[in-house]
Design an enzyme around this catalytic site. Sequence first.
Site, PDB file in Angstrom:
ATOM      1  N   ARG A   1      -9.307  16.735   6.056  1.00  0.00           N
ATOM      2  CA  ARG A   1     -10.204  17.084   4.956  1.00  0.00           C
ATOM      3  C   ARG A   1     -11.511  17.638   5.509  1.00  0.00           C
ATOM      4  O   ARG A   1     -12.053  17.103   6.483  1.00  0.00           O
ATOM      5  CB  ARG A   1     -10.519  15.869   4.085  1.00  0.00           C
TER       6      ARG A   1
ATOM      7  N   ARG B   1      -2.682  -1.903  -3.424  1.00  0.00           N
ATOM      8  CA  ARG B   1      -3.826  -1.010  -3.252  1.00  0.00           C
ATOM      9  C   ARG B   1      -3.718   0.118  -4.278  1.00  0.00           C
ATOM     10  O   ARG B   1      -2.701   0.794  -4.376  1.00  0.00           O
ATOM     11  CB  ARG B   1      -3.811  -0.418  -1.852  1.00  0.00           C
TER      12      ARG B   1
ATOM     13  N   GLU C   1      -8.112  -4.206   5.978  1.00  0.00           N
ATOM     14  CA  GLU C   1      -8.082  -3.996   4.529  1.00  0.00           C
ATOM     15  C   GLU C   1      -7.058  -4.903   3.854  1.00  0.00           C
ATOM     16  O   GLU C   1      -7.283  -5.379   2.743  1.00  0.00           O
ATOM     17  CB  GLU C   1      -7.784  -2.517   4.237  1.00  0.00           C
TER      18      GLU C   1
ATOM     19  N   ASN D   1       0.860  -1.192   0.000  1.00  0.00           N
ATOM     20  CA  ASN D   1       0.000   0.000   0.000  1.00  0.00           C
ATOM     21  C   ASN D   1       0.891   1.236   0.000  1.00  0.00           C
ATOM     22  O   ASN D   1       1.447   1.606   1.033  1.00  0.00           O
ATOM     23  CB  ASN D   1      -0.894  -0.051   1.248  1.00  0.00           C
TER      24      ASN D   1
ATOM     25  N   HIS E   1     -12.540   3.793   0.043  1.00  0.00           N
ATOM     26  CA  HIS E   1     -12.531   2.896   1.217  1.00  0.00           C
ATOM     27  C   HIS E   1     -13.317   1.614   0.935  1.00  0.00           C
ATOM     28  O   HIS E   1     -13.816   0.970   1.857  1.00  0.00           O
ATOM     29  CB  HIS E   1     -13.172   3.554   2.457  1.00  0.00           C
TER      30      HIS E   1
END
Length: 398
Positions: free
Chosen positions: A241, A91, A384, A9, A180
Amino acid sequence: MTGRVLVVNCGSSSLKYRLVDVAAGEALAWGLAERIGQPEGRLTHARAGAEPDVAEQPLPDHEAALTAALAAFDRTGPALADAGLVAVAHRVVHGGDRFSAPVLVDDDVLRAVRELAALAPLHNPVNAVGIDVARRAFPDLPHVAVFDTAFHATLPAAASTYAVPREWAREHGVRRYGFHGTSHAFVSRGAAELLGRPLEETNTVVLHLGNGASATAVAGGRSVDTSMGMTPLEGLVMGTRSGDVDPALGAHLHRVAGLGPVEVDRALNGAGGMLALAGTNDLREVHRRIADGDDAAVLALDVFCHRVRRYVGAFMAVLGRTDAIAFTGGIGENDAVVRARSLAGLEPLGVRLDDERNAVRAGGARRVSADGSPVAVLVVPTDEELEMARQTVALLAR
Ligand code: ADP
Protein backbone atom coordinates in the site's frame (compact mmCIF):
# COMPACT_ATOMS: atom_id res chain seq x y z
CA MET A 1 -9.11 -13.66 33.70
CA THR A 2 -9.23 -17.31 32.77
CA GLY A 3 -10.56 -19.47 30.00
CA ARG A 4 -9.53 -20.77 26.65
CA VAL A 5 -10.57 -18.97 23.51
CA LEU A 6 -10.36 -20.01 19.87
CA VAL A 7 -9.31 -16.89 17.95
CA VAL A 8 -10.21 -16.79 14.26
CA ASN A 9 -8.84 -14.28 11.77
CA CYS A 10 -10.19 -14.58 8.23
CA GLY A 11 -8.31 -12.81 5.45
CA SER A 12 -9.29 -12.72 1.78
CA SER A 13 -7.50 -15.98 0.93
CA SER A 14 -6.29 -17.15 4.33
CA LEU A 15 -7.59 -18.15 7.74
CA LYS A 16 -5.42 -17.89 10.84
CA TYR A 17 -6.47 -19.37 14.13
CA ARG A 18 -5.07 -19.79 17.59
CA LEU A 19 -6.18 -21.59 20.72
CA VAL A 20 -5.28 -19.23 23.56
CA ASP A 21 -5.11 -19.92 27.28
CA VAL A 22 -5.88 -16.46 28.64
CA ALA A 23 -4.62 -16.94 32.21
CA ALA A 24 -1.27 -18.31 31.03
CA GLY A 25 -1.09 -15.78 28.18
CA GLU A 26 -0.06 -18.62 25.89
CA ALA A 27 -1.10 -20.28 22.66
CA LEU A 28 -1.81 -24.00 23.03
CA ALA A 29 -2.10 -24.45 19.28
CA TRP A 30 -2.18 -22.32 16.16
CA GLY A 31 -2.66 -22.73 12.46
CA LEU A 32 -2.84 -21.11 9.07
CA ALA A 33 -4.93 -22.08 6.06
CA GLU A 34 -3.50 -20.51 2.91
CA ARG A 35 -4.51 -20.13 -0.74
CA ILE A 36 -8.20 -20.59 0.00
CA GLY A 37 -10.16 -20.73 -3.25
CA GLN A 38 -7.05 -21.51 -5.31
CA PRO A 39 -6.20 -24.93 -6.76
CA GLU A 40 -3.42 -25.67 -4.28
CA GLY A 41 -4.34 -24.96 -0.68
CA ARG A 42 -2.24 -25.62 2.39
CA LEU A 43 -3.04 -26.04 6.06
CA THR A 44 -0.33 -25.69 8.68
CA HIS A 45 -1.36 -26.75 12.18
CA ALA A 46 0.85 -26.78 15.25
CA ARG A 47 0.39 -27.56 18.89
CA ALA A 48 2.70 -25.81 21.34
CA GLY A 49 6.10 -27.44 21.54
CA ALA A 50 5.58 -29.76 18.56
CA GLU A 51 6.65 -29.64 14.95
CA PRO A 52 3.96 -28.10 12.72
CA ASP A 53 1.84 -30.49 10.70
CA VAL A 54 1.61 -29.32 7.06
CA ALA A 55 -1.10 -30.67 4.76
CA GLU A 56 -1.33 -29.71 1.08
CA GLN A 57 -5.01 -29.93 0.27
CA PRO A 58 -7.54 -27.98 -1.76
CA LEU A 59 -9.42 -25.44 0.35
CA PRO A 60 -12.22 -24.25 -1.94
CA ASP A 61 -13.68 -21.77 0.54
CA HIS A 62 -13.46 -20.56 4.15
CA GLU A 63 -15.91 -23.21 5.29
CA ALA A 64 -13.61 -25.93 3.92
CA ALA A 65 -10.63 -24.21 5.55
CA LEU A 66 -12.24 -24.10 8.99
CA THR A 67 -13.45 -27.68 8.65
CA ALA A 68 -9.88 -28.73 7.77
CA ALA A 69 -8.56 -26.82 10.79
CA LEU A 70 -11.01 -28.55 13.13
CA ALA A 71 -10.02 -31.90 11.65
CA ALA A 72 -6.36 -31.02 12.35
CA PHE A 73 -7.26 -30.41 16.02
CA ASP A 74 -8.84 -33.89 16.09
CA ARG A 75 -5.84 -35.49 14.38
CA THR A 76 -2.92 -33.69 16.03
CA GLY A 77 -4.52 -32.27 19.17
CA PRO A 78 -5.23 -30.68 21.47
CA ALA A 79 -8.78 -32.05 21.36
CA LEU A 80 -11.11 -29.04 21.22
CA ALA A 81 -13.94 -30.92 22.93
CA ASP A 82 -11.81 -31.22 26.09
CA ALA A 83 -10.00 -27.90 25.74
CA GLY A 84 -12.31 -25.96 28.05
CA LEU A 85 -13.28 -23.52 25.30
CA VAL A 86 -15.31 -20.58 26.64
CA ALA A 87 -15.73 -18.63 23.39
CA VAL A 88 -14.69 -18.07 19.80
CA ALA A 89 -13.23 -14.62 19.06
CA HIS A 90 -13.41 -13.21 15.54
CA ARG A 91 -11.29 -10.44 14.11
CA VAL A 92 -13.44 -7.96 12.19
CA VAL A 93 -11.61 -5.18 10.36
CA HIS A 94 -14.25 -2.44 10.20
CA GLY A 95 -16.69 -1.59 12.97
CA GLY A 96 -17.67 1.77 11.47
CA ASP A 97 -19.46 4.15 13.86
CA ARG A 98 -21.47 1.34 15.37
CA PHE A 99 -18.91 -0.75 17.27
CA SER A 100 -16.51 0.85 19.73
CA ALA A 101 -15.87 -2.32 21.76
CA PRO A 102 -16.02 -6.10 21.31
CA VAL A 103 -19.57 -7.49 21.10
CA LEU A 104 -21.36 -10.79 21.38
CA VAL A 105 -22.35 -11.91 17.90
CA ASP A 106 -26.01 -12.39 17.09
CA ASP A 107 -27.80 -12.26 13.74
CA ASP A 108 -28.11 -8.49 13.98
CA VAL A 109 -24.37 -8.01 14.61
CA LEU A 110 -23.51 -10.34 11.75
CA ARG A 111 -25.79 -8.32 9.45
CA ALA A 112 -24.07 -5.11 10.55
CA VAL A 113 -20.62 -6.60 9.85
CA ARG A 114 -21.81 -7.44 6.34
CA GLU A 115 -23.28 -3.96 5.83
CA LEU A 116 -20.01 -2.36 6.87
CA ALA A 117 -18.45 -4.00 3.81
CA ALA A 118 -19.23 -0.71 2.06
CA LEU A 119 -16.33 0.74 4.09
CA ALA A 120 -14.09 -2.36 3.99
CA PRO A 121 -14.92 -4.32 0.83
CA LEU A 122 -11.77 -6.46 0.98
CA HIS A 123 -12.11 -7.46 4.62
CA ASN A 124 -15.57 -7.41 6.19
CA PRO A 125 -17.21 -9.90 3.79
CA VAL A 126 -14.65 -12.62 4.59
CA ASN A 127 -14.78 -11.75 8.30
CA ALA A 128 -18.55 -12.35 8.12
CA VAL A 129 -18.04 -15.69 6.36
CA GLY A 130 -15.67 -16.79 9.14
CA ILE A 131 -18.21 -15.87 11.82
CA ASP A 132 -21.00 -17.64 9.99
CA VAL A 133 -19.02 -20.85 9.50
CA ALA A 134 -17.71 -20.91 13.08
CA ARG A 135 -21.15 -20.30 14.54
CA ARG A 136 -22.38 -23.37 12.74
CA ALA A 137 -19.36 -25.40 13.91
CA PHE A 138 -19.73 -24.22 17.55
CA PRO A 139 -23.43 -23.45 17.97
CA ASP A 140 -23.30 -23.66 21.77
CA LEU A 141 -20.38 -21.30 22.38
CA PRO A 142 -20.54 -17.50 22.57
CA HIS A 143 -18.95 -15.83 19.55
CA VAL A 144 -17.38 -12.42 20.01
CA ALA A 145 -16.47 -9.92 17.28
CA VAL A 146 -13.36 -7.85 18.01
CA PHE A 147 -12.99 -4.81 15.75
CA ASP A 148 -9.73 -3.39 14.40
CA THR A 149 -11.26 0.08 14.53
CA ALA A 150 -12.61 -0.08 18.12
CA PHE A 151 -9.52 1.18 19.97
CA HIS A 152 -9.69 4.37 17.89
CA ALA A 153 -13.25 5.20 18.93
CA THR A 154 -11.65 7.72 21.32
CA LEU A 155 -10.17 9.82 18.49
CA PRO A 156 -11.17 13.43 19.07
CA ALA A 157 -13.23 14.98 16.27
CA ALA A 158 -10.27 17.18 15.33
CA ALA A 159 -8.31 14.03 14.44
CA SER A 160 -11.13 11.96 12.94
CA THR A 161 -12.73 14.58 10.69
CA TYR A 162 -11.74 15.08 7.06
CA ALA A 163 -12.15 18.60 5.73
CA VAL A 164 -14.67 17.53 3.07
CA PRO A 165 -18.31 18.37 2.38
CA ARG A 166 -20.28 17.59 5.52
CA GLU A 167 -22.87 15.47 3.76
CA TRP A 168 -20.14 13.00 2.72
CA ALA A 169 -19.51 12.36 6.40
CA ARG A 170 -23.19 12.37 7.34
CA GLU A 171 -24.47 10.16 4.56
CA HIS A 172 -21.51 7.98 3.62
CA GLY A 173 -19.44 7.53 6.77
CA VAL A 174 -16.50 9.51 5.35
CA ARG A 175 -14.22 10.08 8.36
CA ARG A 176 -11.05 8.65 9.84
CA TYR A 177 -11.55 5.39 11.78
CA GLY A 178 -8.05 3.91 12.18
CA PHE A 179 -7.08 0.22 12.22
CA HIS A 180 -4.68 -2.24 13.92
CA GLY A 181 -6.45 -1.18 17.12
CA THR A 182 -5.99 -4.51 18.89
CA SER A 183 -2.24 -4.27 18.38
CA HIS A 184 -2.02 -0.59 19.38
CA ALA A 185 -3.99 -1.36 22.57
CA PHE A 186 -1.78 -4.32 23.47
CA VAL A 187 1.49 -2.54 22.72
CA SER A 188 0.65 0.75 24.45
CA ARG A 189 -0.20 -1.23 27.60
CA GLY A 190 3.00 -3.27 27.24
CA ALA A 191 5.01 -0.06 26.88
CA ALA A 192 3.61 1.36 30.12
CA GLU A 193 4.33 -1.94 31.91
CA LEU A 194 7.91 -1.95 30.66
CA LEU A 195 8.38 1.62 31.87
CA GLY A 196 6.77 0.75 35.22
CA ARG A 197 4.30 3.62 34.85
CA PRO A 198 0.51 3.65 35.17
CA LEU A 199 -1.07 3.41 31.72
CA GLU A 200 -3.25 6.44 32.49
CA GLU A 201 -0.12 8.57 32.85
CA THR A 202 1.85 7.26 29.89
CA ASN A 203 1.98 8.83 26.43
CA THR A 204 3.26 6.59 23.65
CA VAL A 205 3.75 6.72 19.92
CA VAL A 206 3.12 3.14 18.78
CA LEU A 207 4.62 2.13 15.43
CA HIS A 208 3.08 -1.08 14.11
CA LEU A 209 5.32 -1.91 11.15
CA GLY A 210 4.38 -5.14 9.40
CA ASN A 211 3.10 -5.83 5.92
CA GLY A 212 0.37 -3.39 6.92
CA ALA A 213 1.76 -0.48 8.92
CA SER A 214 0.29 2.25 11.09
CA ALA A 215 1.28 4.71 13.79
CA THR A 216 -0.90 5.74 16.72
CA ALA A 217 -0.55 8.49 19.32
CA VAL A 218 -1.77 6.96 22.59
CA ALA A 219 -2.37 9.39 25.49
CA GLY A 220 -3.01 7.72 28.84
CA GLY A 221 -4.19 4.51 27.15
CA ARG A 222 -6.50 6.28 24.68
CA SER A 223 -5.94 6.60 20.95
CA VAL A 224 -5.85 10.32 20.11
CA ASP A 225 -4.50 10.17 16.57
CA THR A 226 -3.64 7.45 14.10
CA SER A 227 -2.17 7.24 10.63
CA MET A 228 -4.75 5.02 8.93
CA GLY A 229 -8.00 6.70 7.97
CA MET A 230 -11.35 5.72 6.49
CA THR A 231 -9.58 2.65 5.10
CA PRO A 232 -6.20 1.05 5.91
CA LEU A 233 -4.64 2.79 2.89
CA GLU A 234 -3.74 6.10 4.53
CA GLY A 235 -0.53 6.88 6.38
CA LEU A 236 2.72 4.97 6.39
CA VAL A 237 4.33 3.25 3.41
CA MET A 238 3.42 -0.46 3.59
CA GLY A 239 4.22 -3.74 1.88
CA THR A 240 1.87 -3.19 -1.05
CA ARG A 241 0.00 0.00 0.00
CA SER A 242 1.19 3.48 -0.91
CA GLY A 243 0.12 5.16 2.32
CA ASP A 244 -0.38 8.95 1.98
CA VAL A 245 -0.57 10.33 -1.55
CA ASP A 246 -2.00 13.53 -2.94
CA PRO A 247 -5.78 12.92 -3.20
CA ALA A 248 -5.67 14.65 -6.62
CA LEU A 249 -3.65 11.76 -8.05
CA GLY A 250 -6.77 9.77 -9.03
CA ALA A 251 -8.16 12.58 -11.17
CA HIS A 252 -4.74 13.27 -12.67
CA LEU A 253 -4.23 9.65 -13.72
CA HIS A 254 -7.73 9.63 -15.14
CA ARG A 255 -6.96 12.68 -17.30
CA VAL A 256 -3.50 11.66 -18.49
CA ALA A 257 -3.76 7.85 -18.59
CA GLY A 258 -7.48 7.09 -18.64
CA LEU A 259 -7.29 5.08 -15.42
CA GLY A 260 -10.57 4.54 -13.58
CA PRO A 261 -11.08 4.91 -9.82
CA VAL A 262 -11.18 1.15 -9.25
CA GLU A 263 -7.87 0.63 -11.07
CA VAL A 264 -6.23 3.40 -9.07
CA ASP A 265 -7.63 2.05 -5.80
CA ARG A 266 -6.44 -1.44 -6.61
CA ALA A 267 -2.95 -0.22 -7.51
CA LEU A 268 -2.60 1.96 -4.41
CA ASN A 269 -3.67 -0.98 -2.20
CA GLY A 270 -2.03 -3.91 -3.94
CA ALA A 271 0.74 -2.63 -6.20
CA GLY A 272 2.06 0.32 -4.20
CA GLY A 273 4.36 0.65 -1.23
CA MET A 274 7.60 -1.31 -1.03
CA LEU A 275 6.42 -3.60 -3.82
CA ALA A 276 6.16 -0.63 -6.18
CA LEU A 277 9.46 0.95 -5.17
CA ALA A 278 11.71 -2.05 -4.51
CA GLY A 279 9.97 -4.83 -6.43
CA THR A 280 9.31 -6.81 -3.24
CA ASN A 281 7.15 -6.28 -0.16
CA ASP A 282 9.49 -8.32 2.07
CA LEU A 283 11.82 -6.03 4.03
CA ARG A 284 14.39 -8.81 4.41
CA GLU A 285 14.60 -9.04 0.63
CA VAL A 286 14.88 -5.24 0.40
CA HIS A 287 17.97 -5.42 2.65
CA ARG A 288 19.47 -8.18 0.49
CA ARG A 289 18.95 -6.07 -2.62
CA ILE A 290 20.51 -3.04 -0.94
CA ALA A 291 23.55 -5.18 -0.08
CA ASP A 292 23.72 -6.12 -3.78
CA GLY A 293 23.82 -2.44 -4.75
CA ASP A 294 20.20 -2.07 -5.92
CA ASP A 295 19.44 1.70 -6.04
CA ALA A 296 15.67 1.18 -6.19
CA ALA A 297 15.81 -0.77 -2.92
CA VAL A 298 17.91 1.99 -1.32
CA LEU A 299 15.30 4.59 -2.28
CA ALA A 300 12.44 2.36 -1.09
CA LEU A 301 13.95 2.02 2.38
CA ASP A 302 14.63 5.78 2.49
CA VAL A 303 11.01 6.54 1.64
CA PHE A 304 9.73 4.00 4.19
CA CYS A 305 11.85 5.38 7.05
CA HIS A 306 11.21 9.01 6.11
CA ARG A 307 7.47 8.44 6.34
CA VAL A 308 7.83 6.77 9.76
CA ARG A 309 9.93 9.70 10.99
CA ARG A 310 7.36 12.19 9.73
CA TYR A 311 4.60 10.50 11.72
CA VAL A 312 6.80 10.20 14.82
CA GLY A 313 7.34 13.96 14.71
CA ALA A 314 3.69 14.69 14.05
CA PHE A 315 2.46 12.45 16.86
CA MET A 316 5.02 13.77 19.36
CA ALA A 317 3.51 17.18 18.61
CA VAL A 318 -0.02 15.79 19.06
CA LEU A 319 0.92 14.24 22.43
CA GLY A 320 2.87 17.26 23.71
CA ARG A 321 4.84 15.06 26.11
CA THR A 322 5.99 11.67 24.83
CA ASP A 323 7.18 9.02 27.28
CA ALA A 324 7.89 6.27 24.78
CA ILE A 325 8.10 5.31 21.15
CA ALA A 326 7.20 1.62 20.84
CA PHE A 327 8.04 -0.47 17.77
CA THR A 328 6.08 -3.61 16.93
CA GLY A 329 5.10 -5.87 13.98
CA GLY A 330 7.39 -8.03 11.84
CA ILE A 331 9.53 -5.05 10.83
CA GLY A 332 9.29 -3.02 14.04
CA GLU A 333 10.28 -6.01 16.18
CA ASN A 334 13.07 -7.34 13.97
CA ASP A 335 14.52 -4.61 11.82
CA ALA A 336 17.17 -2.64 13.76
CA VAL A 337 18.08 -0.67 10.63
CA VAL A 338 14.55 0.64 10.16
CA ARG A 339 14.36 1.62 13.85
CA ALA A 340 17.69 3.44 13.70
CA ARG A 341 17.05 5.16 10.37
CA SER A 342 13.55 6.28 11.35
CA LEU A 343 14.75 7.93 14.56
CA ALA A 344 18.19 9.16 13.48
CA GLY A 345 18.75 12.84 14.23
CA LEU A 346 15.83 13.14 16.66
CA GLU A 347 18.14 13.73 19.67
CA PRO A 348 17.00 17.38 19.88
CA LEU A 349 13.47 16.00 20.43
CA GLY A 350 14.74 13.82 23.29
CA VAL A 351 15.03 10.56 21.35
CA ARG A 352 18.39 8.84 21.88
CA LEU A 353 18.79 5.29 20.65
CA ASP A 354 21.46 2.98 22.09
CA ASP A 355 23.07 1.43 19.01
CA GLU A 356 24.21 -1.72 20.79
CA ARG A 357 20.87 -2.41 22.47
CA ASN A 358 19.08 -1.69 19.23
CA ALA A 359 21.25 -4.18 17.32
CA VAL A 360 20.63 -7.08 19.73
CA ARG A 361 18.30 -9.73 18.30
CA ALA A 362 15.91 -10.67 21.07
CA GLY A 363 12.37 -11.87 21.47
CA GLY A 364 10.82 -10.10 24.42
CA ALA A 365 9.74 -6.56 25.22
CA ARG A 366 12.83 -4.42 25.70
CA ARG A 367 14.25 -0.93 25.84
CA VAL A 368 16.57 0.10 23.00
CA SER A 369 17.12 3.76 23.94
CA ALA A 370 20.14 5.07 25.81
CA ASP A 371 19.93 5.43 29.58
CA GLY A 372 18.64 8.91 30.33
CA SER A 373 16.95 9.35 26.94
CA PRO A 374 13.97 11.62 27.78
CA VAL A 375 11.83 9.57 25.38
CA ALA A 376 12.23 5.80 25.89
CA VAL A 377 12.46 3.77 22.70
CA LEU A 378 10.97 0.30 23.14
CA VAL A 379 10.41 -2.88 21.18
CA VAL A 380 7.16 -4.53 22.31
CA PRO A 381 6.23 -7.68 20.37
CA THR A 382 2.57 -7.55 19.55
CA ASP A 383 0.15 -10.40 20.25
CA GLU A 384 -3.15 -9.56 18.65
CA GLU A 385 -4.63 -13.02 19.28
CA LEU A 386 -3.88 -12.85 23.02
CA GLU A 387 -5.36 -9.34 23.18
CA MET A 388 -8.49 -10.52 21.34
CA ALA A 389 -8.82 -13.49 23.70
CA ARG A 390 -8.39 -11.21 26.74
CA GLN A 391 -10.99 -8.74 25.50
CA THR A 392 -13.35 -11.64 24.81
CA VAL A 393 -13.03 -13.10 28.30
CA ALA A 394 -13.40 -9.62 29.81
CA LEU A 395 -16.62 -9.09 27.84
CA LEU A 396 -18.04 -12.44 28.98
CA ALA A 397 -17.18 -11.67 32.61
CA ARG A 398 -19.22 -8.45 32.57
P1 ADP B 1 1.48 -8.82 8.74
O1 ADP B 1 1.12 -7.38 8.66
O2 ADP B 1 1.14 -9.59 7.51
O3 ADP B 1 1.07 -9.49 10.05
P2 ADP B 1 4.16 -9.03 9.81
O4 ADP B 1 3.90 -8.22 11.04
O5 ADP B 1 4.45 -10.47 9.94
O6 ADP B 1 3.05 -8.80 8.71
O7 ADP B 1 5.40 -8.33 9.08
C1 ADP B 1 5.86 -8.73 7.82
C2 ADP B 1 7.09 -7.89 7.48
O8 ADP B 1 8.08 -8.11 8.51
C3 ADP B 1 7.77 -8.29 6.17
O9 ADP B 1 8.15 -7.13 5.45
C4 ADP B 1 9.01 -9.03 6.63
O10 ADP B 1 10.05 -8.87 5.73
C5 ADP B 1 9.31 -8.29 7.91
N1 ADP B 1 10.18 -9.11 8.77
C6 ADP B 1 9.88 -10.28 9.37
N2 ADP B 1 10.97 -10.77 10.02
C7 ADP B 1 11.96 -9.87 9.82
C8 ADP B 1 13.32 -9.79 10.21
N3 ADP B 1 13.88 -10.76 10.95
N4 ADP B 1 14.03 -8.72 9.82
C9 ADP B 1 13.47 -7.74 9.07
N5 ADP B 1 12.19 -7.78 8.66
C10 ADP B 1 11.46 -8.82 9.02
